[in-house]
Design an enzyme around this catalytic site. Sequence first.
Site, PDB file in Angstrom:
ATOM      1  CG  ASP A 105      -2.232   0.765   0.857  1.00  0.00           C
ATOM      2  OD1 ASP A 105      -2.400   1.678  -0.067  1.00  0.00           O
ATOM      3  OD2 ASP A 105      -2.961   0.407   1.729  1.00  0.00           O
ATOM      4  CD  GLU A 146      -6.228   5.521   3.355  1.00  0.00           C
ATOM      5  OE1 GLU A 146      -5.229   5.008   3.951  1.00  0.00           O
ATOM      6  OE2 GLU A 146      -6.391   5.611   2.180  1.00  0.00           O
TER       7      GLU A 146
END
Length: 818
Positions: A322, A518
């Site tokens: 990620d 997020e």
Amino acid sequence: MKAGRAMLLLLVGTTLSAGLAAAQDGPASTAHPALWPAAKSVGLVDPAIEKKIDALLAKLSIEQKVGQLIQADIGTIKPEDLRKYPLGSILAGGSSPPLNAPDRSSIGPWLASAQAFRAVSLEQRPGYVPIPNIFGIDAVHGNSNIVGATIFPHNIGLGAANDPALIEKIGRITAVETAAAGMDWAFGPTLAVPQDDRWGRAYEGYSEKPDISKAYAKALIDGLQGARASGTIQKGNVAASAKHFLGDGGTTGGVDQGNTEVDEKTLIATHAQGYVSAIDAGVMTVMASFNSWNGEKMHGNKSMLTDVLKGKMGFDGFVVSDWNGHAQIPGCTGTDCARAINAGIDMVMAPDTWKGLYENTLAQAKSGVIPLARIDDAVRRILRVKFKLGLFDAPRPYDGRAELMGAPEHRAVARDAVRKSLVLLKNEGRLLPVRGSAKVLVAGTAANDMGPQAGGWTLSWQGDGNQRSDFPNAQTIWEGIDEAVRAQGGSAALSPDGGFTAKPDVAIVVFGEAPYAEMRGDIRTLEFEPGDKQALAVLRKLKAAGIPTVSVFLSGRPLWVNPELNASDAFVAAWLPGSEGGGIADVLIGDKAGKPRHDFQGRLSFSWPKTAGQFVLNPGQPGYDPLFAYGFGLDYRTPGKPLGKLSEVSGVDASLSNRTVFFARGAAPAPFSAPAVAGIARSAVDSPTQQEGAIRLVWSGSAPAAFTIAGPQMDWSRESNADLSLRIVYRVDTVPAGPVEIAIPDGDAGKGLPATAMFSRKPGEWQTATLSLKCFAKANPELSKVAAPLRITAAAPFGLTIADARLVSDPNASSCPE
């Protein structure tokens, strides 16, 4: 309130203590492959393709092999850079624009960007073997980065629909609209099983139980890639990415990128089930998770990535990291992390650190720190996907097919998804469906706003700054209701504040959470609009006027809304429905006689809290006591029992939920404060949007003085790494007569940045400054102990008015103060 605060602090303290004990004395973070399920898929290995890979590997230099392992963000690399750095992949992050174009662009600039990188990767030049790069993007609810694309409901709504056949259609449409823009790879599906609704990515999960995620994994992947990975880019298919491996939905406290403290049995039973289906379906890529498992970062956990995922579970595609996730492994930096590759990461997502990472990884490959066998295995896996997807084949018939973006047949599927995702929680007196011939008042700030309707990961990372004009192929909820009512002979009026002249027959109030993604979406309590009950005020005003009222609630998670439920005759959980607001009208508005045109089908895939402190509320847990249980949902055939008067005591201190808004509407909202100090006179003045909605500050210049917004200590190390910014809306009243500094003090470090020029421009005009946290992190390293989100210091006469200060995501508008 003090008692509620004490109760929550005790709960948090107990959780943290338990977490530390689990990390120290609990189950080890090394997996035991024998315990894990094996997938039954035929896999991606094709003998004919493997022969091509063998021949290609024999030709590649170590420089080109290492290049295949690294992915750069489009915002930090140009196509010509690939001639020196032969990287294997390009991505466009959530707020990264196409080349030479704004972030909010239609298909043209995106296609041109993808083609420009692809062209250089396929050039014939000395010492280079042409290998197509693979272009990835967060097409997480449709190809939601492209202006004009079909935007589907976020996963939490699709989970409520519980319809795998619908999910496969959504996957197919997403693939076609992604391929049309020249992209090869969608970073989805998210297979997280959220256990704590405070987590800011809860809406990316389909359900708090693994069953729906397991069924949906195969369905969406079949849609994206073709059944059993049978499609190619020539057929309008793209690579899928099952994410985030593993346990991202189970972090303690619902903290994004935090620590999942569970035993291996729970990790398998709750968090791994979707990956079994994904591998069975032939998913081409898996994305590693930011989170730790019992203290060990997943990006560096070889037992999980290699022994379990690739070994026991049989995954033979490639593992991608990620966004700079490798840099969080102890001992690693953004530009140096052999451990991640040795652990099993095949492609490192290094959006802005790719150049240094390439150079260091190349040196480590040559020295043997990263064994050549590990390099070759990673390259083989990457090439396997590129061959399987047809990237080596020249024709790309879907490139540039603008007519596919938001095509009517695609929007029809999205509208059907909206209808199926709606969950009816209350319908007193059978108010719904609304008679189509009625006089309808549509109220609420979200009624005609695509921002809260689409949510995060829409045209920008956090979903900030979206305007109606950014969605040409779309319909707001208000537009859908207006169209439906007029078609049935009724009338509709839009009034965000609920005001009216002629009394309506019924009011529909649309309200909910502001967009987030997020980190910024992490909250500390589940109370909706703590301390600022604007939607509730509208509902109560309508109730006092005797108007039957329907609430349409937009949210990325279940929230405590007991006061709003009490003030509503009917209440609909609409989640984050996306571009097709008309799908809501299809169910809420009946025909002229009031008969339903479509019924409610959605059922809760997340339990609904009875108090704002029921953070972890999942079936089968001790003391499970929700307001609405998992699977609940009314329809027109079963209206349900009267709900009765619900308690309006939240059970927690609402001020603890605010971590992003530091000054608004003329004050610093709790838990922040702006104490008065000597040397700075202050007074309440009007802001651009509200009477006395700003504060005027006048430095006398008799001695240095600082205006400070203080609050609880916060860790912004993740936020500064993730391109978040401090946004200030202000007006210069008197140009400073001397230097001005602006700071975000971190612990004992209080160094400020020069801001004299910033506060000298355009006196008398309202201005907005978007200041990157990275600027402040350079002055006060890490920002891990922030106690004051804003401090402005001057020693000479200076006049400044501040209307707003908060965290935002808008990296394209961000700068450093000067």
